[in-house]
Design a protein around this motif. Sequence first.
Motif, mmCIF file in Angstrom:
data_model
loop_
_atom_site.group_PDB
_atom_site.id
_atom_site.type_symbol
_atom_site.label_atom_id
_atom_site.label_comp_id
_atom_site.label_asym_id
_atom_site.label_seq_id
_atom_site.Cartn_x
_atom_site.Cartn_y
_atom_site.Cartn_z
ATOM 1 N N ASN A 76 0.972 -1.241 0.001
ATOM 2 C CA ASN A 76 -0.034 0.099 0.215
ATOM 3 C C ASN A 76 1.020 1.396 0.081
ATOM 4 O OD1 ASN A 76 -2.561 -1.286 -0.127
ATOM 5 N ND2 ASN A 76 -2.642 -1.161 2.045
ATOM 6 N N ALA A 77 2.069 1.275 0.810
ATOM 7 C CA ALA A 77 3.035 2.396 0.885
ATOM 8 C C ALA A 77 3.372 2.624 -0.689
ATOM 9 C CB ALA A 77 4.088 2.220 1.825
ATOM 10 N N ILE A 78 3.908 1.519 -1.180
ATOM 11 C CA ILE A 78 4.255 1.628 -2.773
ATOM 12 C C ILE A 78 3.345 1.972 -3.782
ATOM 13 C CG2 ILE A 78 4.997 0.343 -4.724
ATOM 14 C CD1 ILE A 78 6.669 -1.431 -2.605
ATOM 15 N N HIS A 79 1.794 1.489 -3.362
ATOM 16 C CA HIS A 79 0.828 2.153 -4.484
ATOM 17 C C HIS A 79 0.515 3.587 -4.228
ATOM 18 C CE1 HIS A 79 -2.757 1.492 -6.506
ATOM 19 N NE2 HIS A 79 -3.333 2.112 -5.573
ATOM 20 N N SER A 111 0.967 6.886 -6.686
ATOM 21 C CA SER A 111 0.011 7.647 -6.931
ATOM 22 C C SER A 111 0.645 9.105 -6.850
ATOM 23 C CB SER A 111 -1.015 7.279 -6.092
ATOM 24 O OG SER A 111 -0.998 7.820 -4.818
ATOM 25 N N GLN A 112 1.542 9.340 -6.153
ATOM 26 C CA GLN A 112 2.130 10.596 -5.795
ATOM 27 C C GLN A 112 3.166 11.021 -6.670
ATOM 28 O OE1 GLN A 112 3.264 11.006 -1.604
ATOM 29 N NE2 GLN A 112 1.379 10.155 -0.878
ATOM 30 N N LEU A 113 3.672 10.005 -7.746
ATOM 31 C CA LEU A 113 4.646 10.348 -8.732
ATOM 32 C C LEU A 113 4.188 10.958 -9.614
ATOM 33 C CD1 LEU A 113 6.836 7.284 -9.065
ATOM 34 C CD2 LEU A 113 7.539 9.057 -8.174
ATOM 35 N N GLY A 114 4.872 11.889 -10.422
ATOM 36 C CA GLY A 114 4.500 12.478 -11.761
ATOM 37 C C GLY A 114 3.773 11.311 -12.838
ATOM 38 N N PHE A 119 16.178 5.845 -13.104
ATOM 39 C CA PHE A 119 17.089 5.740 -11.623
ATOM 40 C C PHE A 119 16.604 6.707 -10.775
ATOM 41 C CE2 PHE A 119 20.278 7.495 -9.149
ATOM 42 C CZ PHE A 119 20.673 6.372 -8.415
ATOM 43 N N ASP A 120 16.319 8.158 -11.472
ATOM 44 C CA ASP A 120 15.546 9.329 -10.556
ATOM 45 C C ASP A 120 14.180 8.654 -10.077
ATOM 46 O OD1 ASP A 120 18.144 10.492 -10.934
ATOM 47 O OD2 ASP A 120 17.387 11.969 -12.537
ATOM 48 N N CYS A 121 13.502 8.191 -10.975
ATOM 49 C CA CYS A 121 12.154 7.946 -10.759
ATOM 50 C C CYS A 121 12.049 6.878 -9.456
ATOM 51 C CB CYS A 121 11.352 7.204 -11.800
ATOM 52 S SG CYS A 121 11.069 8.538 -13.081
ATOM 53 N N ARG A 122 12.782 5.860 -9.561
ATOM 54 C CA ARG A 122 13.018 4.845 -8.578
ATOM 55 C C ARG A 122 13.309 5.553 -7.183
ATOM 56 N NH1 ARG A 122 16.553 0.729 -11.554
ATOM 57 N NH2 ARG A 122 15.217 -0.356 -12.989
ATOM 58 N N LYS A 134 11.342 5.501 -3.780
ATOM 59 C CA LYS A 134 11.652 5.061 -2.557
ATOM 60 C C LYS A 134 11.634 5.836 -1.500
ATOM 61 C CE LYS A 134 15.656 2.928 -0.463
ATOM 62 N NZ LYS A 134 17.132 2.838 -0.740
ATOM 63 N N GLN A 135 12.014 7.146 -1.643
ATOM 64 C CA GLN A 135 11.589 8.205 -0.751
ATOM 65 C C GLN A 135 10.001 8.498 -0.412
ATOM 66 O OE1 GLN A 135 13.519 11.508 -2.929
ATOM 67 N NE2 GLN A 135 15.491 11.271 -2.066
#
Length: 188
Positions: free
Chosen positions: A124-127, A131-134, A170-173, A177-178
């Motif tokens: 759920n945290a990853i999900h 959803s918060q990523l661009g 790499f930047d997206c991952r 992760k953050q």
Amino acid sequence: MEYTPQEILTGLLEKKPAVFRYLYRAYSPMIAGYIRKNSGTEEDVVEMIQIVMMELWIAVRDGRYLEEGKLGQYIYQLTSNTWRDELRKRRTRPQEMLPDAALQIEDEGIENLASAIVKDRYLNAIHEGMSQLGEVCRDIIQMYHLQKIRLQEIAERMQYDYDNLRKRIFDCRKKLKQLTEGILAKGR
């Protein structure tokens, strides 16, 4: 009968058989299609439908699923994550035949079974982090990690230079992760 998102949540919490039947009818074909497409057998399909529906019920019951997005997307994500975990386990598990006695599993109840199957907190945290990523990062990660599309093909589809795409993923991952770590830290 068609249910509103709130009626579905309420029905799951109240364990209404009609709501469960509706969810099975509405989402079993999607789950089955995903499993078959990703090297699953008919036995795998039946098992995964049950597991995904149980995970959905547990997420609703525990308050981890809120109607923030579409239910179908959430179920698809549950299916994808659960099936990937199963395939990973199969690769590391020895392929020997077990004696029939080893297949006799004592029923420890839905609570123990659910906790053994679900790693919902992290998923759920990853999900939520996804959803918060661009949109671009979300698309790149989904294509590469979930759909298993090669970077070269993604670069062509998105009209990116291959080397720039490698840096971008790499930047997206790193960003995901953050976000995930932040979400997990808030939940403690």
